[in-house]
Enzyme design. Structure first.
Site, PDB file in Angstrom:
ATOM      1  N   ASP A 614       0.842  -1.192   0.000  1.00 25.39           N
ATOM      2  CA  ASP A 614       0.000   0.000   0.000  1.00 25.39           C
ATOM      3  C   ASP A 614       0.879   1.245   0.000  1.00 25.39           C
ATOM      4  O   ASP A 614       1.934   1.280   0.634  1.00 25.39           O
ATOM      5  CB  ASP A 614      -0.892  -0.010   1.247  1.00 25.39           C
ATOM      6  CG  ASP A 614      -1.777   1.223   1.319  1.00 25.39           C
ATOM      7  OD1 ASP A 614      -2.630   1.389   0.426  1.00 25.39           O
ATOM      8  OD2 ASP A 614      -1.587   2.033   2.253  1.00 25.39           O
ATOM      9  N   HIS A 617       4.595   3.987  -3.633  1.00 26.25           N
ATOM     10  CA  HIS A 617       5.451   5.049  -4.165  1.00 26.25           C
ATOM     11  C   HIS A 617       5.906   6.026  -3.099  1.00 26.25           C
ATOM     12  O   HIS A 617       6.875   6.756  -3.292  1.00 26.25           O
ATOM     13  CB  HIS A 617       4.716   5.803  -5.277  1.00 26.25           C
ATOM     14  CG  HIS A 617       3.433   6.422  -4.841  1.00 26.25           C
ATOM     15  ND1 HIS A 617       2.309   5.669  -4.554  1.00 26.25           N
ATOM     16  CD2 HIS A 617       3.089   7.711  -4.610  1.00 26.25           C
ATOM     17  CE1 HIS A 617       1.336   6.480  -4.179  1.00 26.25           C
ATOM     18  NE2 HIS A 617       1.781   7.721  -4.205  1.00 26.25           N
ATOM     19  N   ASP A 736     -11.003   1.266  -4.873  1.00 23.01           N
ATOM     20  CA  ASP A 736     -11.019   2.686  -4.526  1.00 23.01           C
ATOM     21  C   ASP A 736     -11.321   3.573  -5.727  1.00 23.01           C
ATOM     22  O   ASP A 736     -10.989   4.750  -5.733  1.00 23.01           O
ATOM     23  CB  ASP A 736      -9.678   3.092  -3.879  1.00 23.01           C
ATOM     24  CG  ASP A 736      -8.476   2.691  -4.719  1.00 23.01           C
ATOM     25  OD1 ASP A 736      -8.669   2.149  -5.823  1.00 23.01           O
ATOM     26  OD2 ASP A 736      -7.339   2.913  -4.254  1.00 23.01           O
TER      27      ASP A 736
END
Length: 1596
Positions: A614, A617, A736
């Site tokens: 999760d 980045h 999401d």
């Protein structure tokens, strides 16, 4: 069911009811999925495998080879290598060109545990690279387990003791995933089966599951009800065909109830249990239920791992506040905290100030922001930026009074303005703490420093302390100006961001509309979590920065660390329920956090089969790497996926390489139209294009030597690696993202489901997509449970999804690797095909990006030649109501009906050329509909691949080198000459003519096509449209069988294979089989060529082999250019394409510069002998022809040609078996010995016979006596450009020096033979480089010859001892030894230009015309008025150095060579003139007819352009002298590696250029020259000469 014609085809269709062959041979059951623990590591097992004896029936080992660049690093496309799971250990082969910089004492290093043991990130295994520069460099690495690994090559630099670390590369190895096998989803008549009918039924056996077969369903546990009810969800997911569940975090959730706000990473959420349990029991029950999912329902388990933040109410934050970012450990956050606190205070005081607490319009926002701006000013945050004038005044005063002054030692400051003084202070970095924002007035200057500064700047103030202090304050005021401006700008940005956030959260229609502003629901979200109960007493320590994200941020920069001011400027899109974790640079910075989070990922890896990282980045890279390393130690086959938002594919790849991410999440929902969706599928889901040829053409069978030096040799299949793109996990919808009802249309979901599952990639989805949930579910607020709909009528598109998922799984496991994406209007057609059986499934999807009614719309029906098709199934979705009526108790989808379409007929057609089938959508096929067909190509020839590859070696092994010239090469002019104009090179529409008629011409485009599967190339299109190319290959060879009878075998070989392809292969597969046949033929022909070559060639590397191919490329039969005027014989072309036929083909000088390399080093002694004897037969005037013209009309105008021939005779004698015997060969003389010109068919022609020894003697004697004649047929008929005087040939020996002189101002008798042609520029008949006098290379060749003849005569092996000469009016006999001594004695004196002018008296020097010193003259004795040309620095002196090194002072020689290396050497050749010379013109353009005499009509041909062939002589000379007196004296490898750098560009050029050779010349710095021959004989030849010298060094 579509039945294959050949029963063998049916047998290749995957049987999904049996255990996969890739599974261990021992029987397996579901409980075997978890690998047993063993003290041995996977690397130990891999090593044991290679050391053990071969087992019966063992398959060949797979070898994946990737080639490194010259510096030891990967190419850009090869920077990431993705390797398959190590079901059986295999080899990763690293190859590197010999002699490249990285091979200099190179060591390959990797953290893969090659020698066994456990993986450690910072522990590296080494493999020394082979040091033989004449052989290819290969290192075989045994691969045995999954993971992410780095490698590089370390090697010696130029400086003594210097070691260079090459660029890093990465290889990731896919994990081994195993699930329960299933039966087929389709019945025997290709109809979908329900679970009750046995479709996709789980079996007890397990199969290996490739990553592309993953079908992942995201589930949110808090919507699944208590854990006791989860099995019903497992059953639903299993029935729908999923193979893996993606679990949002199962850990205890924080106060927001978001699964991603984890309260305690080491505890599972207790609310999942319907009875009270303790933490330990919860862990056991979660592990048990996940085991049930895997073993009983065939569902692997993947979980999110959250490394970047923790819940804001995590209890351990109070005990370990150092785990977060606070002003205490990150002081730059201090003003950000004050700003955040100001927002809290302001929010709680609105009502009392009469300010709006509800935002209903823009005016409310403006009112609030105006009030907050005023409130913020009271906080005086500017104090964090500027220097305090009071404090600065006090500090400088104290220093002045206490005499603690630090004297100023910088630049002069007296008389400077205050602004100038401030700039000096800044540039001298005197301000401490500036920009740290750590506290108010943190910026300061040491009082002693400021005192010293003002004392120096204001000497007129004397000791007036007050005046000096005031002066310093004025400087500080100026220093503060930009600091105040910085504060104002930061404040402006912060207020603007607050305003925008306020508008979004309170007013915007698409925002959350949070409602009333209160102390608990502040103006905007708080950036800091204030940890109770300690916040009040120590806010700096217990105010922890919340996590979030930034727009367009660099993912490698931590926005919580300075110099980022993201928190102060309110740039973070914050998650108020998550505290950002502070790991520091390593475990020592935050020991508890590292231990805690390592424990979290370790137990998660033990429990789950995969991780989704999760917020990947934003997770610090070193943290992610360390955590995944720990996880993989627990579970070596851990699957890792991530969704990156870097905005850059290059940055994505960076994370993939470093972390070992197995799959990157991609989203089909991002496609906004048919074209973009097609692009996404082609990019991420194509697999390989139908008819792909890389596997068939690029692989080869070899024998694998034991990688550990022990153990058996094994057969192996070698496949080249081109680099990889990150594997895709393509979601139809993520958990999401907005629903398709919101984003496109609800109907579009069904089309998306079909298209995505027909991609060759992992597939992801969510239950809400399958059930057609109308809206995005909010992870935080949503509390309703899923409704379990199974495959019922109200399950949305789930029944279709079951078929699609199951087919996807079967196609991947079954090897349907090839695909096609085709779009037509609003349709996308996806095809998945098995590359061997040609069995395929075709999906037709009618997209619904927007509402278009129920119409079918336009579609072009698919027509498949020689194919039978059958309808499998089709679905349409009817949304009964788009109105959203939410059930307060359950999560439910839209009211919809999935319609199963009736049978869609397949139309059989008989076209003019071939039968085909056709199908398209039925009348009722509204947007969103899909249908699936099964297709089978008729007459599948399962043996065609192998047949096309078979027996090539025997077909081509009987060809000699001249036959191979026909088979492999032949430029257009050559072919037309040989076939009387009937055949030329093949012309590919859209791509142009091939370079060669033979195989090499085809291989240039085919190498690109096969490597990249570029089936859109014009050649592939030409092959699909017809069999013209196949017919051409056969017909051109068959046409020449009368002249070349050995071609019969290749003709028959081609004919048999092409006929079978034409009869049995469909048009779309014709390019593939053509490529297979041509590739196999090329490999066999190349192998046949190499096997006929010398040991030096056959043992050599690819560059050596490619250069040897040039020898055959240049040597063949053309009717117009023979060595014999009567009959065609093989002759050597000077270059292609310009010098390929007729009088221009065979040049005396070019032949003998090329003969040693192309014939003698390769072992073609017969070809060498034929050329020597043919040119010797044409001896006239003591010269051999410059232009042979088949001996019919030879021209004698080159002074150097006879000496080149004599050098080659010397080389032949030394290199050929029984080479000395050539001197006794009888040579029929083309002309009478009195030099009378006679026609070639005159009776006097060839009537006189001499031995070759006599020919040699005649050349020497004629030169000794002097040569003077006028060319036969002098005048315009012979040469239209030359002036009359140029036809006069005069050559003589100066018997005081032994040097051979000749030429005049109007001719050019050496290789630099450009004659002026421009009337306009006044250069017609003016040589560009006359070089009259004694050119240095001729002097070297003469010296070499007389030295050799002296040696032979002394041994009684040459019947002559010297020549008769006339010197100073006296006749005398000069022995060859005496002649050699004369040259030896005079050479340095006459040619060397001393570095030190004081030594000029020792040499014959005119200092007035010297341009550069420390060189050797290019010529000695240039004609009157051109004395300066003696001193031109050109690349001819290394020739003399190579053939007669004894003439040179070794130190002088090496200096001149080093100078040439820096001044003359270019990428592909040597500059023909010193760039500092006034005549230097580096760009050759023969079409230039300007009035510039230096370049008109290409007069600068040899005055700057870079010629290829002198490079070889330069390298040979450098090797000789540097290993004697240079850096290679003690270690020759240093010299060899230095010189091999000069081969990098030629090596690359010959491998990539369509002519497969080295050019005649290039323009400046290696730029392409359009007037150059693309492949020149002598350019390749001298490279071979050098490489043979290297080979000899290696052997010695």
């Amino acid at each position: 069911m579509v039945k294959p014609t050949d029963p063998a085809v049916a047998s290749l269709k995957p049987d999904l009811t049996v255990q996969c062959d890739l599974v261990d041979s021992t029987p397996a059951c579901a409980s075997d999925i978890a690998a047993p623990s063993t003290p041995r590591t996977p690397a130990d097992e891999g090593k044991e495998f290679f050391l053990s004896e071969r087992s019966e029936g063992e398959a060949p080992i797979r070898v994946y080879e990737f080639k490194l660049d010259a510096d030891g690093g990967p190419s850009k496309e090869g920077s990431y290598i993705r390797l398959p799971p190590a079901y059986t250990p295999y080899i990763l082969r690293v190859s590197l060109d010999a002699g490249t910089p990285a091979s200099k004492n190179g060591v390959f290093k990797t953290n893969f545990p090659l020698d066994g043991g456990a993986f450690e990130r910072d522990r590296f295994t080494e493999r020394s690279l082979p040091t033989d520069l004449s052989k290819p460099i290969r290192v075989d690495l045994p691969i045995s387990h999954a993971g992410a690994f780095v490698y590089w090559v370390e090697y010696d630099g130029d400086a003594s003791g210097e070691r260079i670390k090459g660029r890093e590369g990465y290889f990731n190895i896919d994990p081994i995933l195993r699930v329960r096998a299933r039966t087929s989803i389709l019945s025997s008549d290709s109809k979908p089966l329900l679970p009750s009918q046995g479709g996709a039924k789980l079996l007890s056996e397990v199969v290996n599951l490739p990553l592309d077969a993953l079908l992942i369903l995201t589930v949110v546990s808090k919507w699944m009800g208590p854990i006791a009810e989860w099995k019903a969800h497992f059953q639903e997911a299993s029935d729908r065909g999923y193979t893996m569940l993606h679990w949002t975090p199962l850990q205890e959730r924080g106060e927001s109830d978001s699964p991603y706000s984890i309260r305690d990473q080491k505890k599972y959420d207790l609310s999942a249990f319907d009875t009270a349990v303790d933490s330990q029991t919860a862990t056991m029950r979660v592990e048990e239920i996940l085991r049930v999912a895997k073993e009983e329902y065939g569902l692997l388990n993947l979980t999110d791992v959250v490394l970047n933040h923790t819940a804001n109410d995590s209890p351990w934050l109070a005990e370990h506040p150092e785990a977060g970012y606070s002003p205490s450990n990150s002081p730059h956050l201090s003003p950000a905290l004050e700003l955040d606190t100001a927002i809290l205070e302001f929010s709680s005081s609105l009502a009392g100030k009469g300010l709006p607490t509800h935002v209903s319009c823009q005016k409310d926002i403006d009112t609030l922001m105006a009030a907050f701006t005023d409130y913020l000013e009271t906080k005086q945050l500017w104090q964090y930026y500027v220097l305090s004038t009071e404090a600065e005044k006090a500090a400088v005063t104290d220093a002045l009074l206490s005499n603690t002054i630090i004297p100023w030692t910088g630049e002069d400051v007296v008389g400077r303005t205050v602004v100038e003084l401030a700039n000096i202070v800044r540039s001298a970095c005197l301000i401490q703490g500036q920009g740290t924002l750590a506290s108010r007035f943190v910026a300061r200057v040491d009082g002693g420093v400021s005192a010293g500064f003002v004392n120096s700047a204001f000497p007129t103030l004397g000791n007036d302390v007050n005046a000096l202090a005031q002066a310093w304050v004025r400087v500080v005021d100026v220093l503060n100006v930009p600091l105040y401006a910085e504060w104002k700008e930061d404040t402006r940005v912060a207020l603007e961001n607050i305003k925008n956030r306020l508008k979004y959260t309170r007013l915007d229609a698409n925002g959350p509309k949070l409602g009333e502003i209160t102390a608990n629901s502040t103006l905007v979200e708080s950036y800091f979590t204030r940890v109770a109960p300690y916040y009040q007493s120590d806010p700096a320590t217990y105010s922890l920065a919340n996590n979030g994200w930034l727009w367009d941020a660099d993912p490698l920069i931590n926005f919580a660390l300075p110099p980022s001011k993201a928190y102060l400027r309110r740039e973070v899109i914050v998650w108020g329920d998550c505290v950002k974790l502070r790991y520091g640079s390593g475990p020592s910075d935050s020991p508890w956090l590292w231990e805690h989070m390592t424990s979290y990922v370790t137990y998660s890896a033990r429990t789950f089969d995969g991780f989704r990282i999760d917020n990947c980045h934003s997770t610090p890279l070193h943290v992610g790497t360390a955590m995944l390393d720990a996880a993989r130690k627990m579970n070596p086959d851990l699957y890792v996926c991530a969704e990156l938002f870097t905005g850059s594919e290059e940055m994505d790849l960076f994370f993939v390489r470093k972390l070992g991410v197995n799959s990157l999440i991609r989203e089909a929902g991002n496609a906004w139209d048919v074209q973009e969706f097609s692009r996404i599928m082609h990019r991420f889901g194509l697999g390989k294009p139908i008819g792909s040829m890389d596997e068939a053409c690029m692989t080869s069978m070899e024998e694998l030597a034991p990688p550990f030096g022990k153990g058996p040799t094994r057969p192996c299949i070698v496949s080249p690696l081109n680099g990889s793109t990150p594997h895709a996990l393509l979601y139809d919808l993520t958990h999401d993202n907005e629903s398709y009802l919101d984003k496109r249309t609800a109907e579009h979901a069904l089309a998306v489901a079909g298209i995505v599952t027909f991609g060759y990639c992992a597939v992801g989805s969510v239950k809400g997509f399958d059930d057609l949930y109308p809206k995005l579910l909010k992870l935080v607020e949503e509390t309703r449970p899923y409704e379990i709909t199974g495959l019922s009528e109200n399950s949305g598109i789930s029944r279709a999804k079951r078929v699609l998922n199951s087919l996807h799984r079967e196609m991947v496991i079954g090897g349907y690797t090839e695909g096609c994406v085709w779009r037509d209007y609003n349709y996308i057609v996806m095809t998945r095909m098995h590359p061997i059986t040609q069995h395929a499934y075709v999906l037709v999807a009618h997209t619904a990006f927007e509402h278009r009614g129920k119409e079918r719309g336009p579609f072009t029906p698919s027509e498949l030649a020689h194919t039978r098709a059958k309808f499998i199934c089709g679905f349409a979705i009817d949304i009964l109501s788009h109105e959203i009526s939410e059930d307060p108790g359950l999560l439910r989808g839209l009211s919809a009906r999935l319609i199963e379409l009736p049978e869609v007929p397949v139309e059989q057609k008989n076209l003019v050329s071939e039968p085909c089938c056709s199908f398209g959508p039925p009348e009722y096929f509204p947007p969103g509909s899909i249908m699936i067909f099964e297709t089978q190509l008729e007459r599948v020839d399962l043996e065609l691949d192998q047949f096309c590859k078979s027996d090539a070696e025997s077909a081509f092994s009987g060809l000699d080198l001249v036959d191979l010239n026909v088979v492999l090469h032949r430029a257009d002019t050559e072919e037309r000459d040989a076939t009387d104009g009937e055949i030329g090179v093949y012309d590919v529409p859209g791509a142009g003519q091939l370079t060669y008629c033979g195989l090499e011409g085809w291989m240039h485009p085919l190498r690109h096509i096969t490597r990249h599967n570029d089936l859109g190339h014009p050649l592939c299109d030409n092959l699909r449209r017809g069999a013209w190319a196949l017919d051409y290959v056969v017909s051109r060879l068959a046409h020449q069988m009368d002249v070349f009878p050995n071609l019969a075998a290749p003709v028959q070989w081609f004919l048999e294979r092409f006929e079978r392809v034409k009869n049995d292969a469909p048009a779309y597969l014709r390019p593939k089989f053509f490529a297979i046949i041509m590739t196999e033929a090329y490999k066999a022909a190349r192998r046949a060529l190499i096997e006929q070559c010398s040991e030096f060639i056959s043992d050599g590397h690819d560059f050596t082999h490619s250069l040897a191919m040039c020898a055959v490329q240049m040597h063949g039969i053309v009717k117009s250019a023979s060595l014999d005027p009567v009959k065609p014989t093989p002759s050597l072309a000077a270059g292609l394409p310009h010098f390929s036929a007729g009088w221009a083909r065979c040049w005396g000088r070019d032949v003998f510069i090329s003969l040693r390399g192309l014939f003698l080093t390769t072992g073609n002694f017969e070809g060498a002998k034929n050329h020597i004897l043919a040119f010797a037969s044409t001896l006239k005037h003591g010269l051999i022809p410059n232009l042979l013209d088949s001996g019919r009309n030879p021209r004698y105008n080159s002074r150097d040609s006879p000496w080149w021939m004599l050098q080659n005779i010397q080389d032949y004698v030394k290199m050929a078996p029984n080479g000395l015997s050539i001197l006794s060969e009888f040579v029929p003389r083309r002309f009478p010995v009195d030099d009378t010109w006679v026609a070639w068919d005159d009776p006097l022609a060839y009537s006189c016979i001499s031995t070759l020894a006599e020919i040699i003697q005649e050349i020497l004697q004629r030169h000794a006596s002097g040569i003077s004649f006028r060319e036969y047929n002098a005048g315009p008929n012979l040469d239209q450009q030359m002036k009359d005087n140029g036809f006069n040939i005069n050559i003589y020996v100066d018997w005081d020096t032994g040097l051979v002189f000749g030429g005049n101002a109007d001719n050019c008798g050496t290789w630099m033979d450009k004659m002026g042609e421009s009337v306009r520029a006044g250069t017609k008949g003016v040589p560009g480089t006359p070089r009259d006098g004694a050119p240095i290379e001729i002097t070297g060749l003469v010296k070499s010859t007389v030295r050799w003849l002296d040696e032979l005569s002394r041994k009684g092996k040459f019947p002559f001892h010297g020549v008769f000469a006339s010197a100073h009016g006296e006749e005398k006999f000069v022995t060859y030894g005496q002649w050699s001594d004369l040259i030896q004695k005079s050479f340095e004196k006459h040619y060397y230009v001393p570095l030190d002018p004081s030594e000029d008296s020792k040499y014959i020097i005119d200092p007035n015309v010297v341009n550069r010193r420390g060189i050797y003259k290019d010529v000695y004795g240039s004609g009157a008025g051109r004395e300066w040309s003696d001193y031109q620095f050109r690349p001819n002196f290394p020739i003399a150095m190579t053939v007669a090194p004894e003439m040179f002072d070794e130190n002088h020689a090496l200096h001149a060579l080093r100078l040439a290396d820096t001044v003359l050497r270019g990428p592909l050749g040597m500059k023909t003139l010193d760039p500092s010379d006034r005549q230097y013109r580096p760009n050759y353009d023969n079409s230039n007819d300007s009035d510039d005499p230096s370049v008109a009509k290409g007069l600068n041909y040899h005055n700057g352009p870079e010629w290829g062939w002198p490079l070889g002589y330069f390298l040979r000379a450098y090797l000789y002298f540097d290993t004697r007196v240079g850096e290679g004296r003690d270690d020759a490898m240093r010299t060899l590696h230095r010189l091999h750098r000069a081969l990098l560009k030629p090596r690359s050029h010959i491998q990539t250029d369509p002519w497969a050779g080295l050019p005649e010349l290039t323009n400046e710095n290696g730029a392409f020259c359009r007037d150059s021959c693309n492949s020149q004989a002598w350019s390749a030849s001298t490279m071979l000469d050098f490489l043979e010298d290297v080979y000899k060094h290696a052997k010695s």
